[in-house]
Design a protein around this motif. Structure first.
Motif, PDB file in Angstrom:
ATOM      1  N   LEU A 149       0.929  -1.274  -0.148  1.00 50.62           N
ATOM      2  CA  LEU A 149      -0.070  -0.040   0.157  1.00 50.62           C
ATOM      3  C   LEU A 149       0.914   1.244  -0.062  1.00 50.62           C
ATOM      4  O   LEU A 149       0.700   2.334  -0.939  1.00 50.62           O
ATOM      5  CB  LEU A 149      -0.988   0.121   1.269  1.00 50.62           C
ATOM      6  N   LEU A 193      -5.321  -4.947  -4.044  1.00 50.82           N
ATOM      7  CA  LEU A 193      -4.484  -4.774  -2.860  1.00 50.82           C
ATOM      8  C   LEU A 193      -5.183  -4.706  -1.653  1.00 50.82           C
ATOM      9  O   LEU A 193      -5.011  -5.336  -0.597  1.00 50.82           O
ATOM     10  CB  LEU A 193      -3.541  -3.695  -2.966  1.00 50.82           C
ATOM     11  N   ILE A 194      -6.390  -3.813  -1.501  1.00 47.98           N
ATOM     12  CA  ILE A 194      -7.244  -3.833  -0.296  1.00 47.98           C
ATOM     13  C   ILE A 194      -8.096  -5.123  -0.172  1.00 47.98           C
ATOM     14  O   ILE A 194      -8.179  -5.550   1.093  1.00 47.98           O
ATOM     15  CB  ILE A 194      -8.153  -2.491  -0.710  1.00 47.98           C
ATOM     16  N   MET A 205      -5.176  -1.174  -6.830  1.00 51.04           N
ATOM     17  CA  MET A 205      -5.646  -1.020  -5.463  1.00 51.04           C
ATOM     18  C   MET A 205      -6.868  -1.753  -5.137  1.00 51.04           C
ATOM     19  O   MET A 205      -6.642  -1.957  -3.883  1.00 51.04           O
ATOM     20  CB  MET A 205      -6.155   0.610  -5.694  1.00 51.04           C
ATOM     21  N   THR A 214     -11.546   2.277  -2.560  1.00 52.35           N
ATOM     22  CA  THR A 214     -10.685   2.742  -3.769  1.00 52.35           C
ATOM     23  C   THR A 214     -10.947   4.093  -4.410  1.00 52.35           C
ATOM     24  O   THR A 214     -10.322   5.001  -4.543  1.00 52.35           O
ATOM     25  CB  THR A 214     -10.442   1.820  -4.881  1.00 52.35           C
TER      26      THR A 214
END
Length: 236
Positions: free
Chosen positions: A92, A144-145, A141, A163
Motif C-alpha cells: 500500500l 491490494l485492499i 488498488m 478505492t
C-alpha cells in the motif's frame, strides 16, 4: 546515401518497431525542453523521426500523448506495488508513494506532465489526466485492499468504494499543490512545504480510518523530499 534519404527510410521503419513508444519518449524530451504549452505536435514528430501518418495511428493531439504517458506510468506503478514482497501494508505504501496518491512523488520523466497539469487554465487537462491515472491504478488498488481484508490487515465493507474514495483524495489536491508551488516560485519554499505537509497528514489520517489501520502506518514524505519536488517543478 543522402541524409534526406536516410531520414525517409528511418521514418518508414519506426512504425514497424514501435511508433507509439517513440512518440511518447520524444514527447517527454520535447515537453521537458520547451514546456508543454509551447511544444507542438510537429516538434514531437521531428524529435521522434516519424511521419504524421504514423503518429495519427496512435494519437491526435498532444494532450493524447500526456494521457498515454500518465496511463502507462500508473500501470507500471500498480505492477511494482503488487510485486513488493513485504506484505500488504508495504504494498500500500509503495502504491501511494509511487503513484503520488499519498505523496507528491514525481519521477523525473513525468515532471513535464505535472507542470502542465498544475498550470492555471489547464483544469480540463488536469481532470483528464487525473481520471486516466485513477482508472489505470484502480485495479491494483482494489486487489491490494481485498488482499488486506482477507489477511485481517484492513477492514472495509467494500474495497471498490474504498478505492474510489482514496483516489478522490489525490484528485482534489491540485489547489493545495498549486498554492505550494506558487509559494516556492515566490521565494517561500517553507510555506510550500507546510501547505503540502498539512494536506498529506490529513489525507493519511483519512486513509487510516477508511481502512481501519493503526495511526502512523501510512508513510509520509519528508520535508526535504517535498522541498525537492517543489523546487524541481518551480525551476524546471
Amino acid at each position: 546515401m543522402t541524409n534526406s534519404i536516410a531520414e525517409s527510410r528511418s521514418r518508414m521503419a519506426l512504425p514497424a518497431l514501435d511508433a507509439r513508444a517513440a512518440v511518447m519518449q520524444a514527447a517527454l524530451k520535447v515537453f521537458e525542453r520547451r514546456g508543454f504549452a509551447a511544444a507542438s505536435v510537429q516538434d514531437v514528430l521531428q524529435e521522434a523521426g516519424i511521419s504524421v501518418g504514423a503518429f495519427r495511428q496512435h494519437f491526435i493531439w498532444k494532450e493524447d500523448i500526456l494521457d498515454a504517458i500518465a496511463r502507462d506510468a500508473a500501470r507500471r506503478t500498480g505492477t511494482l506495488a503488487m510485486l513488493t514482497p513485504d506484505g500488504v501494508m508495504a504494498r500500500l505504501n509503495v502504491l501511494l508513494e509511487r503513484s503520488g496518491l499519498g505523496s507528491t512523488h514525481i519521477v523525473p520523466e513525468l515532471r513535464p506532465v505535472a507542470r502542465a497539469m498544475l498550470r492555471h487554465g489547464n483544469d480540463q487537462l488536469f481532470h483528464q489526466i487525473a481520471a486516466t491515472t485513477a482508472e489505470a491504478i484502480a485495479p491494483a488498488m482494489i486487489m491490494l485492499i481485498r488482499d488486506g481484508v482477507q489477511e485481517g490487515v484492513f477492514e472495509t465493507p467494500s474495497p471498490e468504494l474504498a478505492t474510489e474514495l482514496l483516489l478522490s483524495l489525490a484528485q482534489t489536491r491540485r489547489t493545495v499543490f498549486r498554492q505550494a508551488l506558487e509559494a516556492t516560485e515566490a521565494g517561500d519554499p517553507d510555506l510550500g512545504v507546510e501547505l503540502l505537509s498539512e494536506r498529506l497528514r490529513s489525507e493519511a489520517m483519512i486513509i487510516e480510518r477508511l481502512l481501519a489501520i493503526a495511526p502512523g502506518r501510512i508513510e509520509l514524505p519528508t520535508a526535504h523530499a517535498l522541498r525537492r519536488t517543489l523546487w524541481d517543478l518551480a525551476t524546471g
